[in-house]
Write a protein that holds these residues in place. Structure first.
Motif, short mmCIF file in Angstrom:
data_model
loop_
_atom_site.label_atom_id
_atom_site.label_comp_id
_atom_site.label_asym_id
_atom_site.label_seq_id
_atom_site.Cartn_x
_atom_site.Cartn_y
_atom_site.Cartn_z
N THR A 167 -24.07 17.43 30.99
CA THR A 167 -24.67 18.07 29.81
C THR A 167 -23.85 19.27 29.38
OG1 THR A 167 -26.88 17.31 30.47
CG2 THR A 167 -26.77 19.13 28.90
N ALA A 208 -20.95 17.92 27.38
CA ALA A 208 -21.40 17.49 26.06
C ALA A 208 -21.68 18.69 25.17
CB ALA A 208 -22.64 16.61 26.19
N ALA A 209 -22.30 19.73 25.74
CA ALA A 209 -22.63 20.93 24.99
C ALA A 209 -21.37 21.65 24.54
CB ALA A 209 -23.51 21.85 25.83
N PHE A 228 -19.84 19.64 21.72
CA PHE A 228 -20.67 19.76 20.52
C PHE A 228 -20.42 21.10 19.85
CE2 PHE A 228 -24.82 20.67 18.44
CZ PHE A 228 -24.90 19.54 17.62
N ASP A 288 -32.96 17.70 31.92
CA ASP A 288 -32.00 16.85 32.62
C ASP A 288 -32.68 16.31 33.87
OD1 ASP A 288 -29.88 17.22 30.87
OD2 ASP A 288 -29.00 18.86 32.02
N VAL A 299 -27.92 8.66 30.20
CA VAL A 299 -26.61 9.19 29.80
C VAL A 299 -25.49 8.77 30.75
CG1 VAL A 299 -27.49 11.15 28.48
CG2 VAL A 299 -27.15 11.39 30.95
N PHE A 343 -27.51 16.91 18.38
CA PHE A 343 -26.92 17.05 19.72
C PHE A 343 -27.22 15.84 20.59
CE2 PHE A 343 -27.56 18.44 24.21
CZ PHE A 343 -26.21 18.62 24.52
N TYR A 403 -24.45 13.43 22.11
CA TYR A 403 -24.38 13.26 23.57
C TYR A 403 -24.31 11.77 23.92
CZ TYR A 403 -25.67 14.64 28.44
OH TYR A 403 -25.70 14.86 29.80
N ALA A 451 -21.27 9.55 25.48
CA ALA A 451 -21.62 9.55 26.90
C ALA A 451 -20.61 8.83 27.77
CB ALA A 451 -23.01 8.93 27.10
N TYR A 464 -17.42 11.03 28.15
CA TYR A 464 -17.68 12.24 28.93
C TYR A 464 -17.97 11.91 30.39
CZ TYR A 464 -18.01 14.56 24.38
OH TYR A 464 -17.75 15.05 23.12
#
Length: 313
Positions: A49, A52-53, A56, A88, A114, A276, A280, A284, A287
Motif C-alpha cells: 500500500t 501504491a500510495a 499515486f 489493509d 491486491v 486511489f 491501486y 497491483a 507493484y
C-alpha cells in the motif's frame, strides 16, 4: 511487516504520511484531486500500500495517503470505528467479532484483493538440520501449552540445540491465519515467544540465533536471503517451498492466502479515495512484483477490478 521499500521508519501505532501537501497553485501533476486518505492495518500489506500510495502521489500531489501498520486486527478496529478510510488486511474480516462492530456503526464495505502471499517458515542460515517441517511438527512447536524448547523435541534426529521462537503479535492477521491453519483454532498459540508487529525484529532475532525459528510473509523472507532461510512445509503431500507458483496454485498449503484492502463505501464517495482504489488495483500486478509479493492470477485480477468498480458505484 515493515516496509523494505521505503527508508522511512514508522512507529507501529502511527501512520506514515507519504509526501507533502502541494505548495502554491501548481501541484505539479495536472490533477485537481486533493485531500487525505487514511489507511491502517496489516503490516504485511502495508509495504504494498505504501508503494501504491507513493506512485499515486506522483500524479496527484494534492492527495496525502497515510499508511499505518497497527496489524490487521488493529486496522479493523479503527476501520469499524470510522477512524480510517481503508483497512489493509492479511485475513478476511472476522464475522463474529469485527463484522458486528462495523454493522453497529454503519460502516459498509467490501474486500478487494491486491496480491497473494505465502507465510514463510524461516530459520537461521546455519541451521542445517531442518530441511523440511511437517504441519504436525509446526503444531507441536506452536500449539497452546507447548513445552517444546529444544530442536530434538521436534524430531529426535535433530541436534540438541535450544529452540527460540519469533513471530507476529496477536493483533496481526498473519498470527491469526497461521494459528488457525496450523493449530486449528483462532488464538490457540503458545505465548512464550518473541512477539512483534515489526518483521524486521523477527528477521534480526532469527538471524542472530542459531536455534531461531519464526514466520512472516514470503516477501520478507525473499528480501533477507542472507539473514534467514526458508524451510519447506509438508502438509501430507511432500515438502513444498513457497514461491509465486506454489502460492498462486495453492500447492503451498495450508499457508497460502490472499492479501486484501477494505475500502468503506462512504470513503469511496470521495473522488480521491475512489481514484486511489482504482489506481491501486489497476497497478497491483506491477507493484506486487516490484515489492516481491506474489501477484494475483488473471482471474483474481479481473475479480478485483470488478469489485472495485462495483463498490465505487
Amino acid at each position: 511487516m515493515r516496509s523494505r521499500l521505503l527508508p522511512v521508519l514508522v512507529a507501529a501505532a502511527l501512520p506514515l504520511t507519504l509526501g507533502l501537501a502541494a505548495c502554491g497553485d501548481d501541484n505539479g501533476s495536472g490533477s485537481d484531486l486533493s485531500g487525505t486518505i487514511k489507511v491502517d492495518g496489516s503490516s504485511t500489506v502495508g509495504p504494498l500500500t505504501e508503494l501504491a500510495a507513493e506512485k499515486f502521489k506522483e500524479d496527484n500531489s494534492g492527495v496525502n495517503v497515510t499508511v499505518g501498520i497497527s496489524g490487521t486486527g488493529g486496522g479493523f478496529e479503527k476501520f469499524c470505528a470510522k477512524e480510517i478510510d481503508i483497512a489493509d488486511a492479511s485475513r478476511p474480516i472476522d464475522p463474529k467479532e469485527e463484522v458486528p462492530v462495523c454493522k453497529k456503526n454503519g460502516v459498509a464495505y467490501d474486500d478487494v484483493q491486491v496480491a497473494n502471499d505465502g507465510i514463510a517458515i524461516v530459520v537461521n542460515p546455519d541451521n542445517d538440520w531442518a530441511k523440511c517441517l511437517t504441519t504436525d511438527q509446526l503444531k507441536k512447536i506452536w500449539d497452546k501449552g507447548s513445552k517444546v524448547k529444544n530442536w530434538n523435541q521436534v524430531d529426535p534426529s535433530f541436534p540438541d540445540q535450544s529452540l527460540k521462537l519469533y513471530g507476529p503479535g496477536t493483533d496481526s492477521g498473519t498470527f491469526d491465519f497461521f494459528t488457525e491453519q496450523i493449530n486449528g483454532e483462532k488464538g490457540q498459540s503458545r505465548s512464550d515467544y518473541s512477539a512483534t508487529e515489526d518483521d524486521n525484529v523477527t528477521v534480526q532475532g532469527v538471524s542472530g540465533d542459531k536455534g531461531g525459528l519464526g514466520y512472516f510473509g514470503l516477501s520478507y523472507a525473499e528480501e533477507n536471503p542472507d539473514k534467514v532461510k526458508i524451510v519447506p512445509v509438508d502438509s501430507g503431500g511432500g515438502c513444498i517451498t513457497p514461491s509465486t507458483k506454489t502460492v498462486q496454485d495453492k500447492t503451498y498449503k495450508p499457508l497460502s492466502r490472499e492479501l486484501l484492502i477494505y475500502p468503506s463505501v462512504a470513503a469511496l464517495k470521495r473522488k480521491e479515495v475512489d481514484e486511489f482504489v482504482k489506481f491501486y488495483v489497476d497497478n497491483a500486478e506491477a507493484y506486487a512484483q516490484q515489492a516481491k509479493f506474489v501477484p494475483m492470477t488473471p482471474a483474481q485480477l479481473t475479480k478485483a477490478k470488478a469489485t472495485a468498480k462495483k463498490i465505487a458505484g
